[in-house]
Design an enzyme around this catalytic site. Structure first.
Site, short mmCIF file in Angstrom:
data_model
loop_
_atom_site.label_atom_id
_atom_site.label_comp_id
_atom_site.label_asym_id
_atom_site.label_seq_id
_atom_site.Cartn_x
_atom_site.Cartn_y
_atom_site.Cartn_z
N HIS A 282 -10.78 -1.68 -0.32
CA HIS A 282 -10.47 -2.41 -1.17
C HIS A 282 -8.94 -2.93 -1.17
CE1 HIS A 282 -14.19 -2.06 -3.91
NE2 HIS A 282 -14.40 -1.27 -3.08
N ASP A 335 -14.35 4.01 -0.68
CA ASP A 335 -15.51 3.57 -1.08
C ASP A 335 -15.64 2.33 -0.41
OD1 ASP A 335 -13.64 2.61 -2.93
OD2 ASP A 335 -15.27 1.58 -4.06
N GLU A 336 -16.84 1.78 -0.59
CA GLU A 336 -17.50 0.49 -0.02
C GLU A 336 -16.80 -0.30 1.34
OE1 GLU A 336 -19.32 -1.30 -4.25
OE2 GLU A 336 -17.19 -1.43 -4.18
N VAL A 337 -16.66 0.59 2.10
CA VAL A 337 -16.13 0.10 3.31
C VAL A 337 -17.16 -0.70 4.25
CG1 VAL A 337 -14.72 0.78 5.33
CG2 VAL A 337 -14.42 1.80 3.48
#
Ligand SMILES: *[C@@H]1O[C@H](CO)[C@@H](O)[C@H](O)[C@H]1NC(C)=O
Ligand SMILES: *[C@@H]1O[C@H](CO)[C@@H](O)[C@H](O)[C@H]1NC(C)=O
Ligand SMILES: *[C@@H]1O[C@H](CO)[C@@H](O)[C@H](O)[C@H]1NC(C)=O
Length: 542
Positions: A282, A335-337
């Site tokens: 992010h 997160d969310e890579v």
């Protein structure tokens, strides 16, 4: 004539309302205590006592000297929220003996706010026959702050006597939190939050006895914070004004007391600040100032894993953080890579090949290297749960895994011997407007965790106010009162919690109205998230 009839009808209704309220009040006296969150243990009487108009703070300075003025300031704020803006101009008759003093005894001289500090307190409010003083006793100044918050909820301005009164004395309260980590996340990347608003959020957190402000400072969309080591990073802000200088961040956190001591705004209220940089996924906005952090111009995140400069920047940020964010933990995201930009960029694909890594190994390499940098600056670590789900056994033992995807994660994390913070999105995400306060109240962090040794590894929980749809215009009513429902879950002993949240509706409504009276835009309970009052009526029935 018509007017008169109408009058008669109205006063008839008025009498009915008064009768109804009278009954409700009697019932309230019998079963209800309007303290939120509910203390560990209490007893009360049935008398009323006044506070003297020059009600004063006394403290035995032999152990805790209050050199930095935390207690003195907290006492002044407590009187303000008790008065609620009313003019206290009633007269105390000579036969009434008011309480003149709150006597505060604190046993530790140390005023360092840190994770796991003793937050317990004992509060005794005397009866009118013997109103010598209110007695507040705590291990640390931070326990005493909670005691003052509780006391402020016992006091009220009476419109008949025009004095501050305490009902149902004598009170005896013994209290301490169930969990040591009771968090609220704010996100200043999706929308900028004005400094004054952040401070208001901190004030209200203290009313609800939450103790960690998780500041998700930067993300894909914007980079509002000045980083002295890399001064172009805040080129990623939305605009010139939607920014925090490094001194602003220190100030959220820091103030100079009258005694000349450097103090943190949040610290003065017993609130720790957990700073986050969410890497590598992010972080697109970082490249506005330093485009070499992007894999390429067309493929801009995650941060370039192959570039030493990436880790220099992370090191610079964490080095700057360590000067102002004194909490034991820093949050490194993770997160969310989506790693596709790494394999799609030929330069990075060649680097991966050369180092014998595929993309998921590179994700692990990145997270672990960022962890090492944070450890070198003296921090322990928090990472979002994907890091645990992907390579849990490789994480530093100093990692706290931050759950968000759903239930059942804490169970696996603590079985693996790591610590956990619970924020499952189906129950504790404030941006989910259809999640009701009852669901916030019912979310139990220790679900399915039975071994005491494993229960201890769940250090607490956090409600998350993601910023996509909140700015300075509506953040307060989206946070409150639902965050307060979670605050009781995190503070109050399990056996004192209501098994059916409907049992606490009236008490939470009272707290919500108190927040309104204190200037916090807490929304009605009747709508799920940030609703509006639907009809004319008392605050307590919205
Ligand atoms: C309190 O006493 C003062 C002085 O006798 C008087 O002026 C004032 O009106 C009184 N206040 C109330 C609320 O009765
Ligand atoms: C990466 O390599 C590891 C170890 O060989 C393997 O277990 C994993 O499945 C690979 N991941 C991908 C996405 O190819
Ligand atoms: C707890 O365990 C029960 C029974 O195995 C299961 O149905 C439930 O989903 C679990 N809850 C969570 C939050 O994992």
């Amino acid at each position: 004539m018509m007017g008169k009839v109408k009058m008669g009808l109205q006063s008839g209704l008025l009498i009915m309302v008064v009768l109804f309220l009278g009954v409700a009040d009697v019932k309230g006296k019998a079963d209800e205590v309007n303290i939120w969150p509910l203390p560990q243990w209490l007893s009360r009487g049935d008398k009323r006592v006044f506070l003297s108009k020059d009600f004063q703070l006394h403290t035995d300075g032999s152990k805790y000297s209050d050199g930095s003025g935390i207690l003195k300031d907290a006492f002044a704020r407590m009187l303000d929220v008790v008065k609620l803006g009313h003019v206290v101009d009633g007269n105390i008759s000579s036969s009434d003996k008011p309480i003149k003093v709150i006597h505060v005894l604190i046993s530790s001289p140390n005023d360092q706010l840190q994770y796991g500090v003793d937050e317990s307190y004992k509060l005794l409010v005397p009866s009118p026959e013997n109103p010598d003083f209110v007695h507040l006793e705590a291990g640390t100044i931070y326990g005493a702050l909670h005691g003052l918050q509780t006391f402020s909820q016992l006091c009220y301005f009476s419109h008949s006597t025009r004095l501050i009164e305490v009902n149902r004395v004598p009170w005896k309260i013994t209290d301490q939190p169930r969990f040591s980590y009771r968090g609220l996340l704010i996100d200043t990347s999706r929308h900028y939050q004005p400094l004054e608003m952040i401070k208001k959020v901190i004030d209200a957190m203290a009313y609800a006895k939450l103790n960690v402000l998780h500041w998700h400072i930067v993300d894909t969309q914007s980079f509002p914070l000045e980083i002295p080591s890399f001064p172009k990073l805040w080129d990623g802000a939305y605009s010139a004004s939607e920014r925090y200088t490094f001194s602003d961040a220190a100030e959220i956190v820091r103030q100079v007391s009258s005694a000349g001591c450097i103090l943190f705004y949040a610290q003065k209220r017993g609130i720790n600040v957990l700073a986050e940089i969410d890497v590598p996924g992010h972080a697109l906005s970082w490249g506005d100032g330093y485009p070499s952090l992007w894999p390429s111009k067309n493929c801009q995140q995650p941060l370039d894993v192959s570039n030493e400069f990436t880790f220099k920047v992370i090191d610079g940020i964490l080095s700057d953080f360590s000067k102002i964010f004194k909490f034991k933990f820093v949050h490194l995201g993770g997160d969310e890579v989506d790693t596709s930009c790494w394999t799609l960029t030929p330069r990075i694909a060649r680097w991966l090949h050369k180092h014998g890594m595929n993309e998921s190994q590179a994700y692990q390499y990145f997270v672990l290297r960022a962890q090492k940098i944070a450890l070198s600056h003296g921090y322990e670590l928090v990472n979002w749960e994907e890091t645990f789900n992907n390579f849990g056994n490789k994480l530093s033992q100093k990692t706290v895994v931050h759950n968000w995807l759903g239930g059942g994660v804490a169970e696996r994390v603590v079985a693996a011997g790591l610590r956990c913070i619970v924020s499952n999105q189906d129950k504790w995400y404030l941006d989910h407007l259809d999640t009701t306060w009852q669901e916030f109240y019912n979310n139990e962090p220790l679900t399915n965790i039975t071994k005491i040794s494993q229960q201890r590894l769940v250090i607490g929980g956090e409600v998350c106010m993601w910023g996509e749809r909140v700015d300075g215009s509506n953040i307060e009513q989206t946070i409150w009162p639902r965050a307060a429902a979670a605050a009781e879950r995190l503070w109050t002993p399990y056996d004192n919690l209501a098994k059916d949240p409907e049992q606490v509706t009236a008490r939470l409504a009272h707290f919500r109205c108190l927040l309104n009276q204190r200037g916090v835009a807490a929304a009605p309970l009747t709508a799920p998230g940030r609703g509006s009052p639907e009809e004319p009526g008392s605050c307590h029935e919205q």
